[in-house]
Structure formats: C-alpha cells, structure tokens
Write a protein that holds these residues in place. Structure first.
Motif, mmCIF file in Angstrom:
data_model
loop_
_atom_site.group_PDB
_atom_site.id
_atom_site.type_symbol
_atom_site.label_atom_id
_atom_site.label_comp_id
_atom_site.label_asym_id
_atom_site.label_seq_id
_atom_site.Cartn_x
_atom_site.Cartn_y
_atom_site.Cartn_z
ATOM 1 N N HIS A 178 0.906 -1.174 -0.003
ATOM 2 C CA HIS A 178 -0.160 -0.002 -0.001
ATOM 3 C C HIS A 178 0.800 1.191 0.064
ATOM 4 O O HIS A 178 1.830 1.282 0.744
ATOM 5 N N ASP A 182 -2.478 5.862 0.318
ATOM 6 C CA ASP A 182 -3.598 4.870 0.589
ATOM 7 C C ASP A 182 -3.895 4.630 1.919
ATOM 8 O O ASP A 182 -5.142 4.646 2.257
ATOM 9 N N ARG A 186 -7.201 5.678 4.338
ATOM 10 C CA ARG A 186 -8.075 4.684 5.080
ATOM 11 C C ARG A 186 -7.732 4.502 6.500
ATOM 12 O O ARG A 186 -8.039 3.790 7.246
#
Length: 260
Positions: A178, A182, A186
């Motif tokens: 990731h 990203d 999140r």
C-alpha cells in the motif's frame, strides 16, 4: 493502647468504604503513576532517599492484592519513563531497576500470583538483567488461566509510543504493497491502537497519581483520552488501602461522558 485503637478505627473505616462500593460501578482497568518514593523516604527519616524505591516496588505487590480482591482485572503501573532512566543518577536508576527485577521475578511470578504480566515501553533502553527479568515474567505468566492482567510501563514515553505505533503501521502497510496515500486515506484510530505497546488491553477507566503532582507526565497519552483522573497527596509507598478505596469511591460517583 493508642496504636490498637488507631488500627481498629482504620479497619472499621476500610470496611465501611468497601461496603459503600458494593454494587457500585467500579473501573475495569486502573492505571497508576507510582510517584513520591524518594520524598516518602526522606519524610520517613531514611538517610538514603533511594531506599524509597524498594518500599515502592514492594508496595505494588500489596496494591495488586487489593485490586484482585475488589475485582479490578487490569492494572497498568508506571514504573519509570525514558527520561527517568536517562536523566537521573545512574546509581539511583540501577537501584530502582534491581528492585523491579526482584519484585517481578520473585513475587509476581510465584505460583500463587494471579497476574499475567505485560511489559510496555522501550525495553531496549533497559539493562540486560531487567529486560531478561521482564521477558521471563511475561513468558512464565503467559499461559496463566486468569482474568487479571498487569502492564508494567517501564522505559515508557507516551509520545514515543504513538510515534512507534505509526511507524509500525506504515511499515506493515508498505510490506502489503500500500502507498502512503492509500494508508492516509483509510487510516483509523483503531488501526493505530493495534500497534501501541498496550495492544489487546482495554483503555484505563481510572488513572491514579500519587504524591500531589497534577499532571500525566506522558503516561498513556493515547489510551487515557477519556479516563477519569484521581490525584492524591499521599506518596506511593504510603498509599493505603483506604486511599485506594477513596479513589474507587470517587470514580463510582462520577458520570463518564467519553468526550461528550
């Protein structure tokens, strides 16, 4: 004669406080800043104030019995910060750590102990003997079939804990492929919490600090965001059962808002 009367009055008051707590809303997790060892020793007339560390370390064992007896299943004890270990006299620090080694190795791992031990902090800044004693205690109590958990915060700094948790999270997410963007998109508080030293343990309901100081000193900065705080002027080695029961009574009388 006077001592007998005093002891009887103390026992009566302790029983009265305990009765008041019957059916009360008690904390599941109590965190304690065990402050005032040296000042207690000077007040008690000891020529070497460092002897207070021995009394303070041994007193933890007694306070844990009070917690188990009344049903407090999680305790976090703030033993020493990173700054304590780095800035205080090396002989004093060595004496403190030896006391902790003895209490952890000789008392908290004995067969009669009900506590499962969890070290928390920068164990890499500790002497080999202290680190070894904590690791052995953790391993020796890991499989204990018990609901009681003791977290020993030593070599601990709350800001550094949060920083370490975020680094660990980023490294984990990076290994999974990731990107930083990203992760940022999140990211949740729960994700960070799983990388704290205390991962898997509930946040403290009540934080008690002895010695009259009214500050957190970097203790559980993340975990204690919604904790109730209780400050007492009593030095840690002189922290009595009635002082503990008063802290629980104060907690039971409060209405927790959790930031609302």
């Amino acid at each position: 004669m006077w001592t007998t009367v005093k002891n009887a009055a103390y026992s009566l008051y302790a029983r009265r406080l305990t009765a008041q707590l019957a059916g009360a809303n008690l904390p599941r997790h109590v965190a304690i800043v065990m402050d005032g060892n040296r000042r207690w020793a000077r007040q008690a007339g000891f020529a070497d104030a460092r002897i207070g560390h021995r009394y303070g370390a041994e007193h933890l064992d007694e306070v844990l019995r009070w917690c188990a007896d009344i049903g407090v299943r999680h305790v976090t004890a703030f033993v020493a910060s990173v700054d304590n270990l780095r800035k205080r006299d090396s002989e004093e620090v060595g004496n403190l750590l030896r006391m902790i080694e003895e209490v952890v190795a000789e008392r908290l791992t004995r067969p009669s102990s009900v506590w499962q031990i969890h070290p928390a902090g920068r164990l890499d800044v500790l002497p080999d003997s202290t680190r070894h004693a904590l690791k052995l205690a953790e391993e020796a109590t890991r499989d204990n079939d018990t609901p009681f958990h003791l977290t020993i915060a030593i070599g601990y700094d709350g800001r550094e804990e949060i920083l370490t948790a975020i680094r660990s999270l980023l490294e984990e997410q990076g290994r999974a492929g990731h990107s930083v963007a990203d992760v940022a998109r999140r990211l949740t508080a729960d994700q960070i919490a799983t990388h704290l030293y205390t991962s898997g343990q509930p946040d403290p309901d009540l934080v008690i600090r002895t010695s009259g100081e009214h500050r957190m000193s970097g203790f559980l900065l993340w975990q204690a965001a919604y904790s109730e705080l209780y400050f007492t002027d009593v030095y840690w080695p002189g922290f009595r059962k009635i002082d503990f029961l008063r802290a629980l009574r104060s907690y039971a009388a409060r209405r927790r808002r959790f930031g609302a």
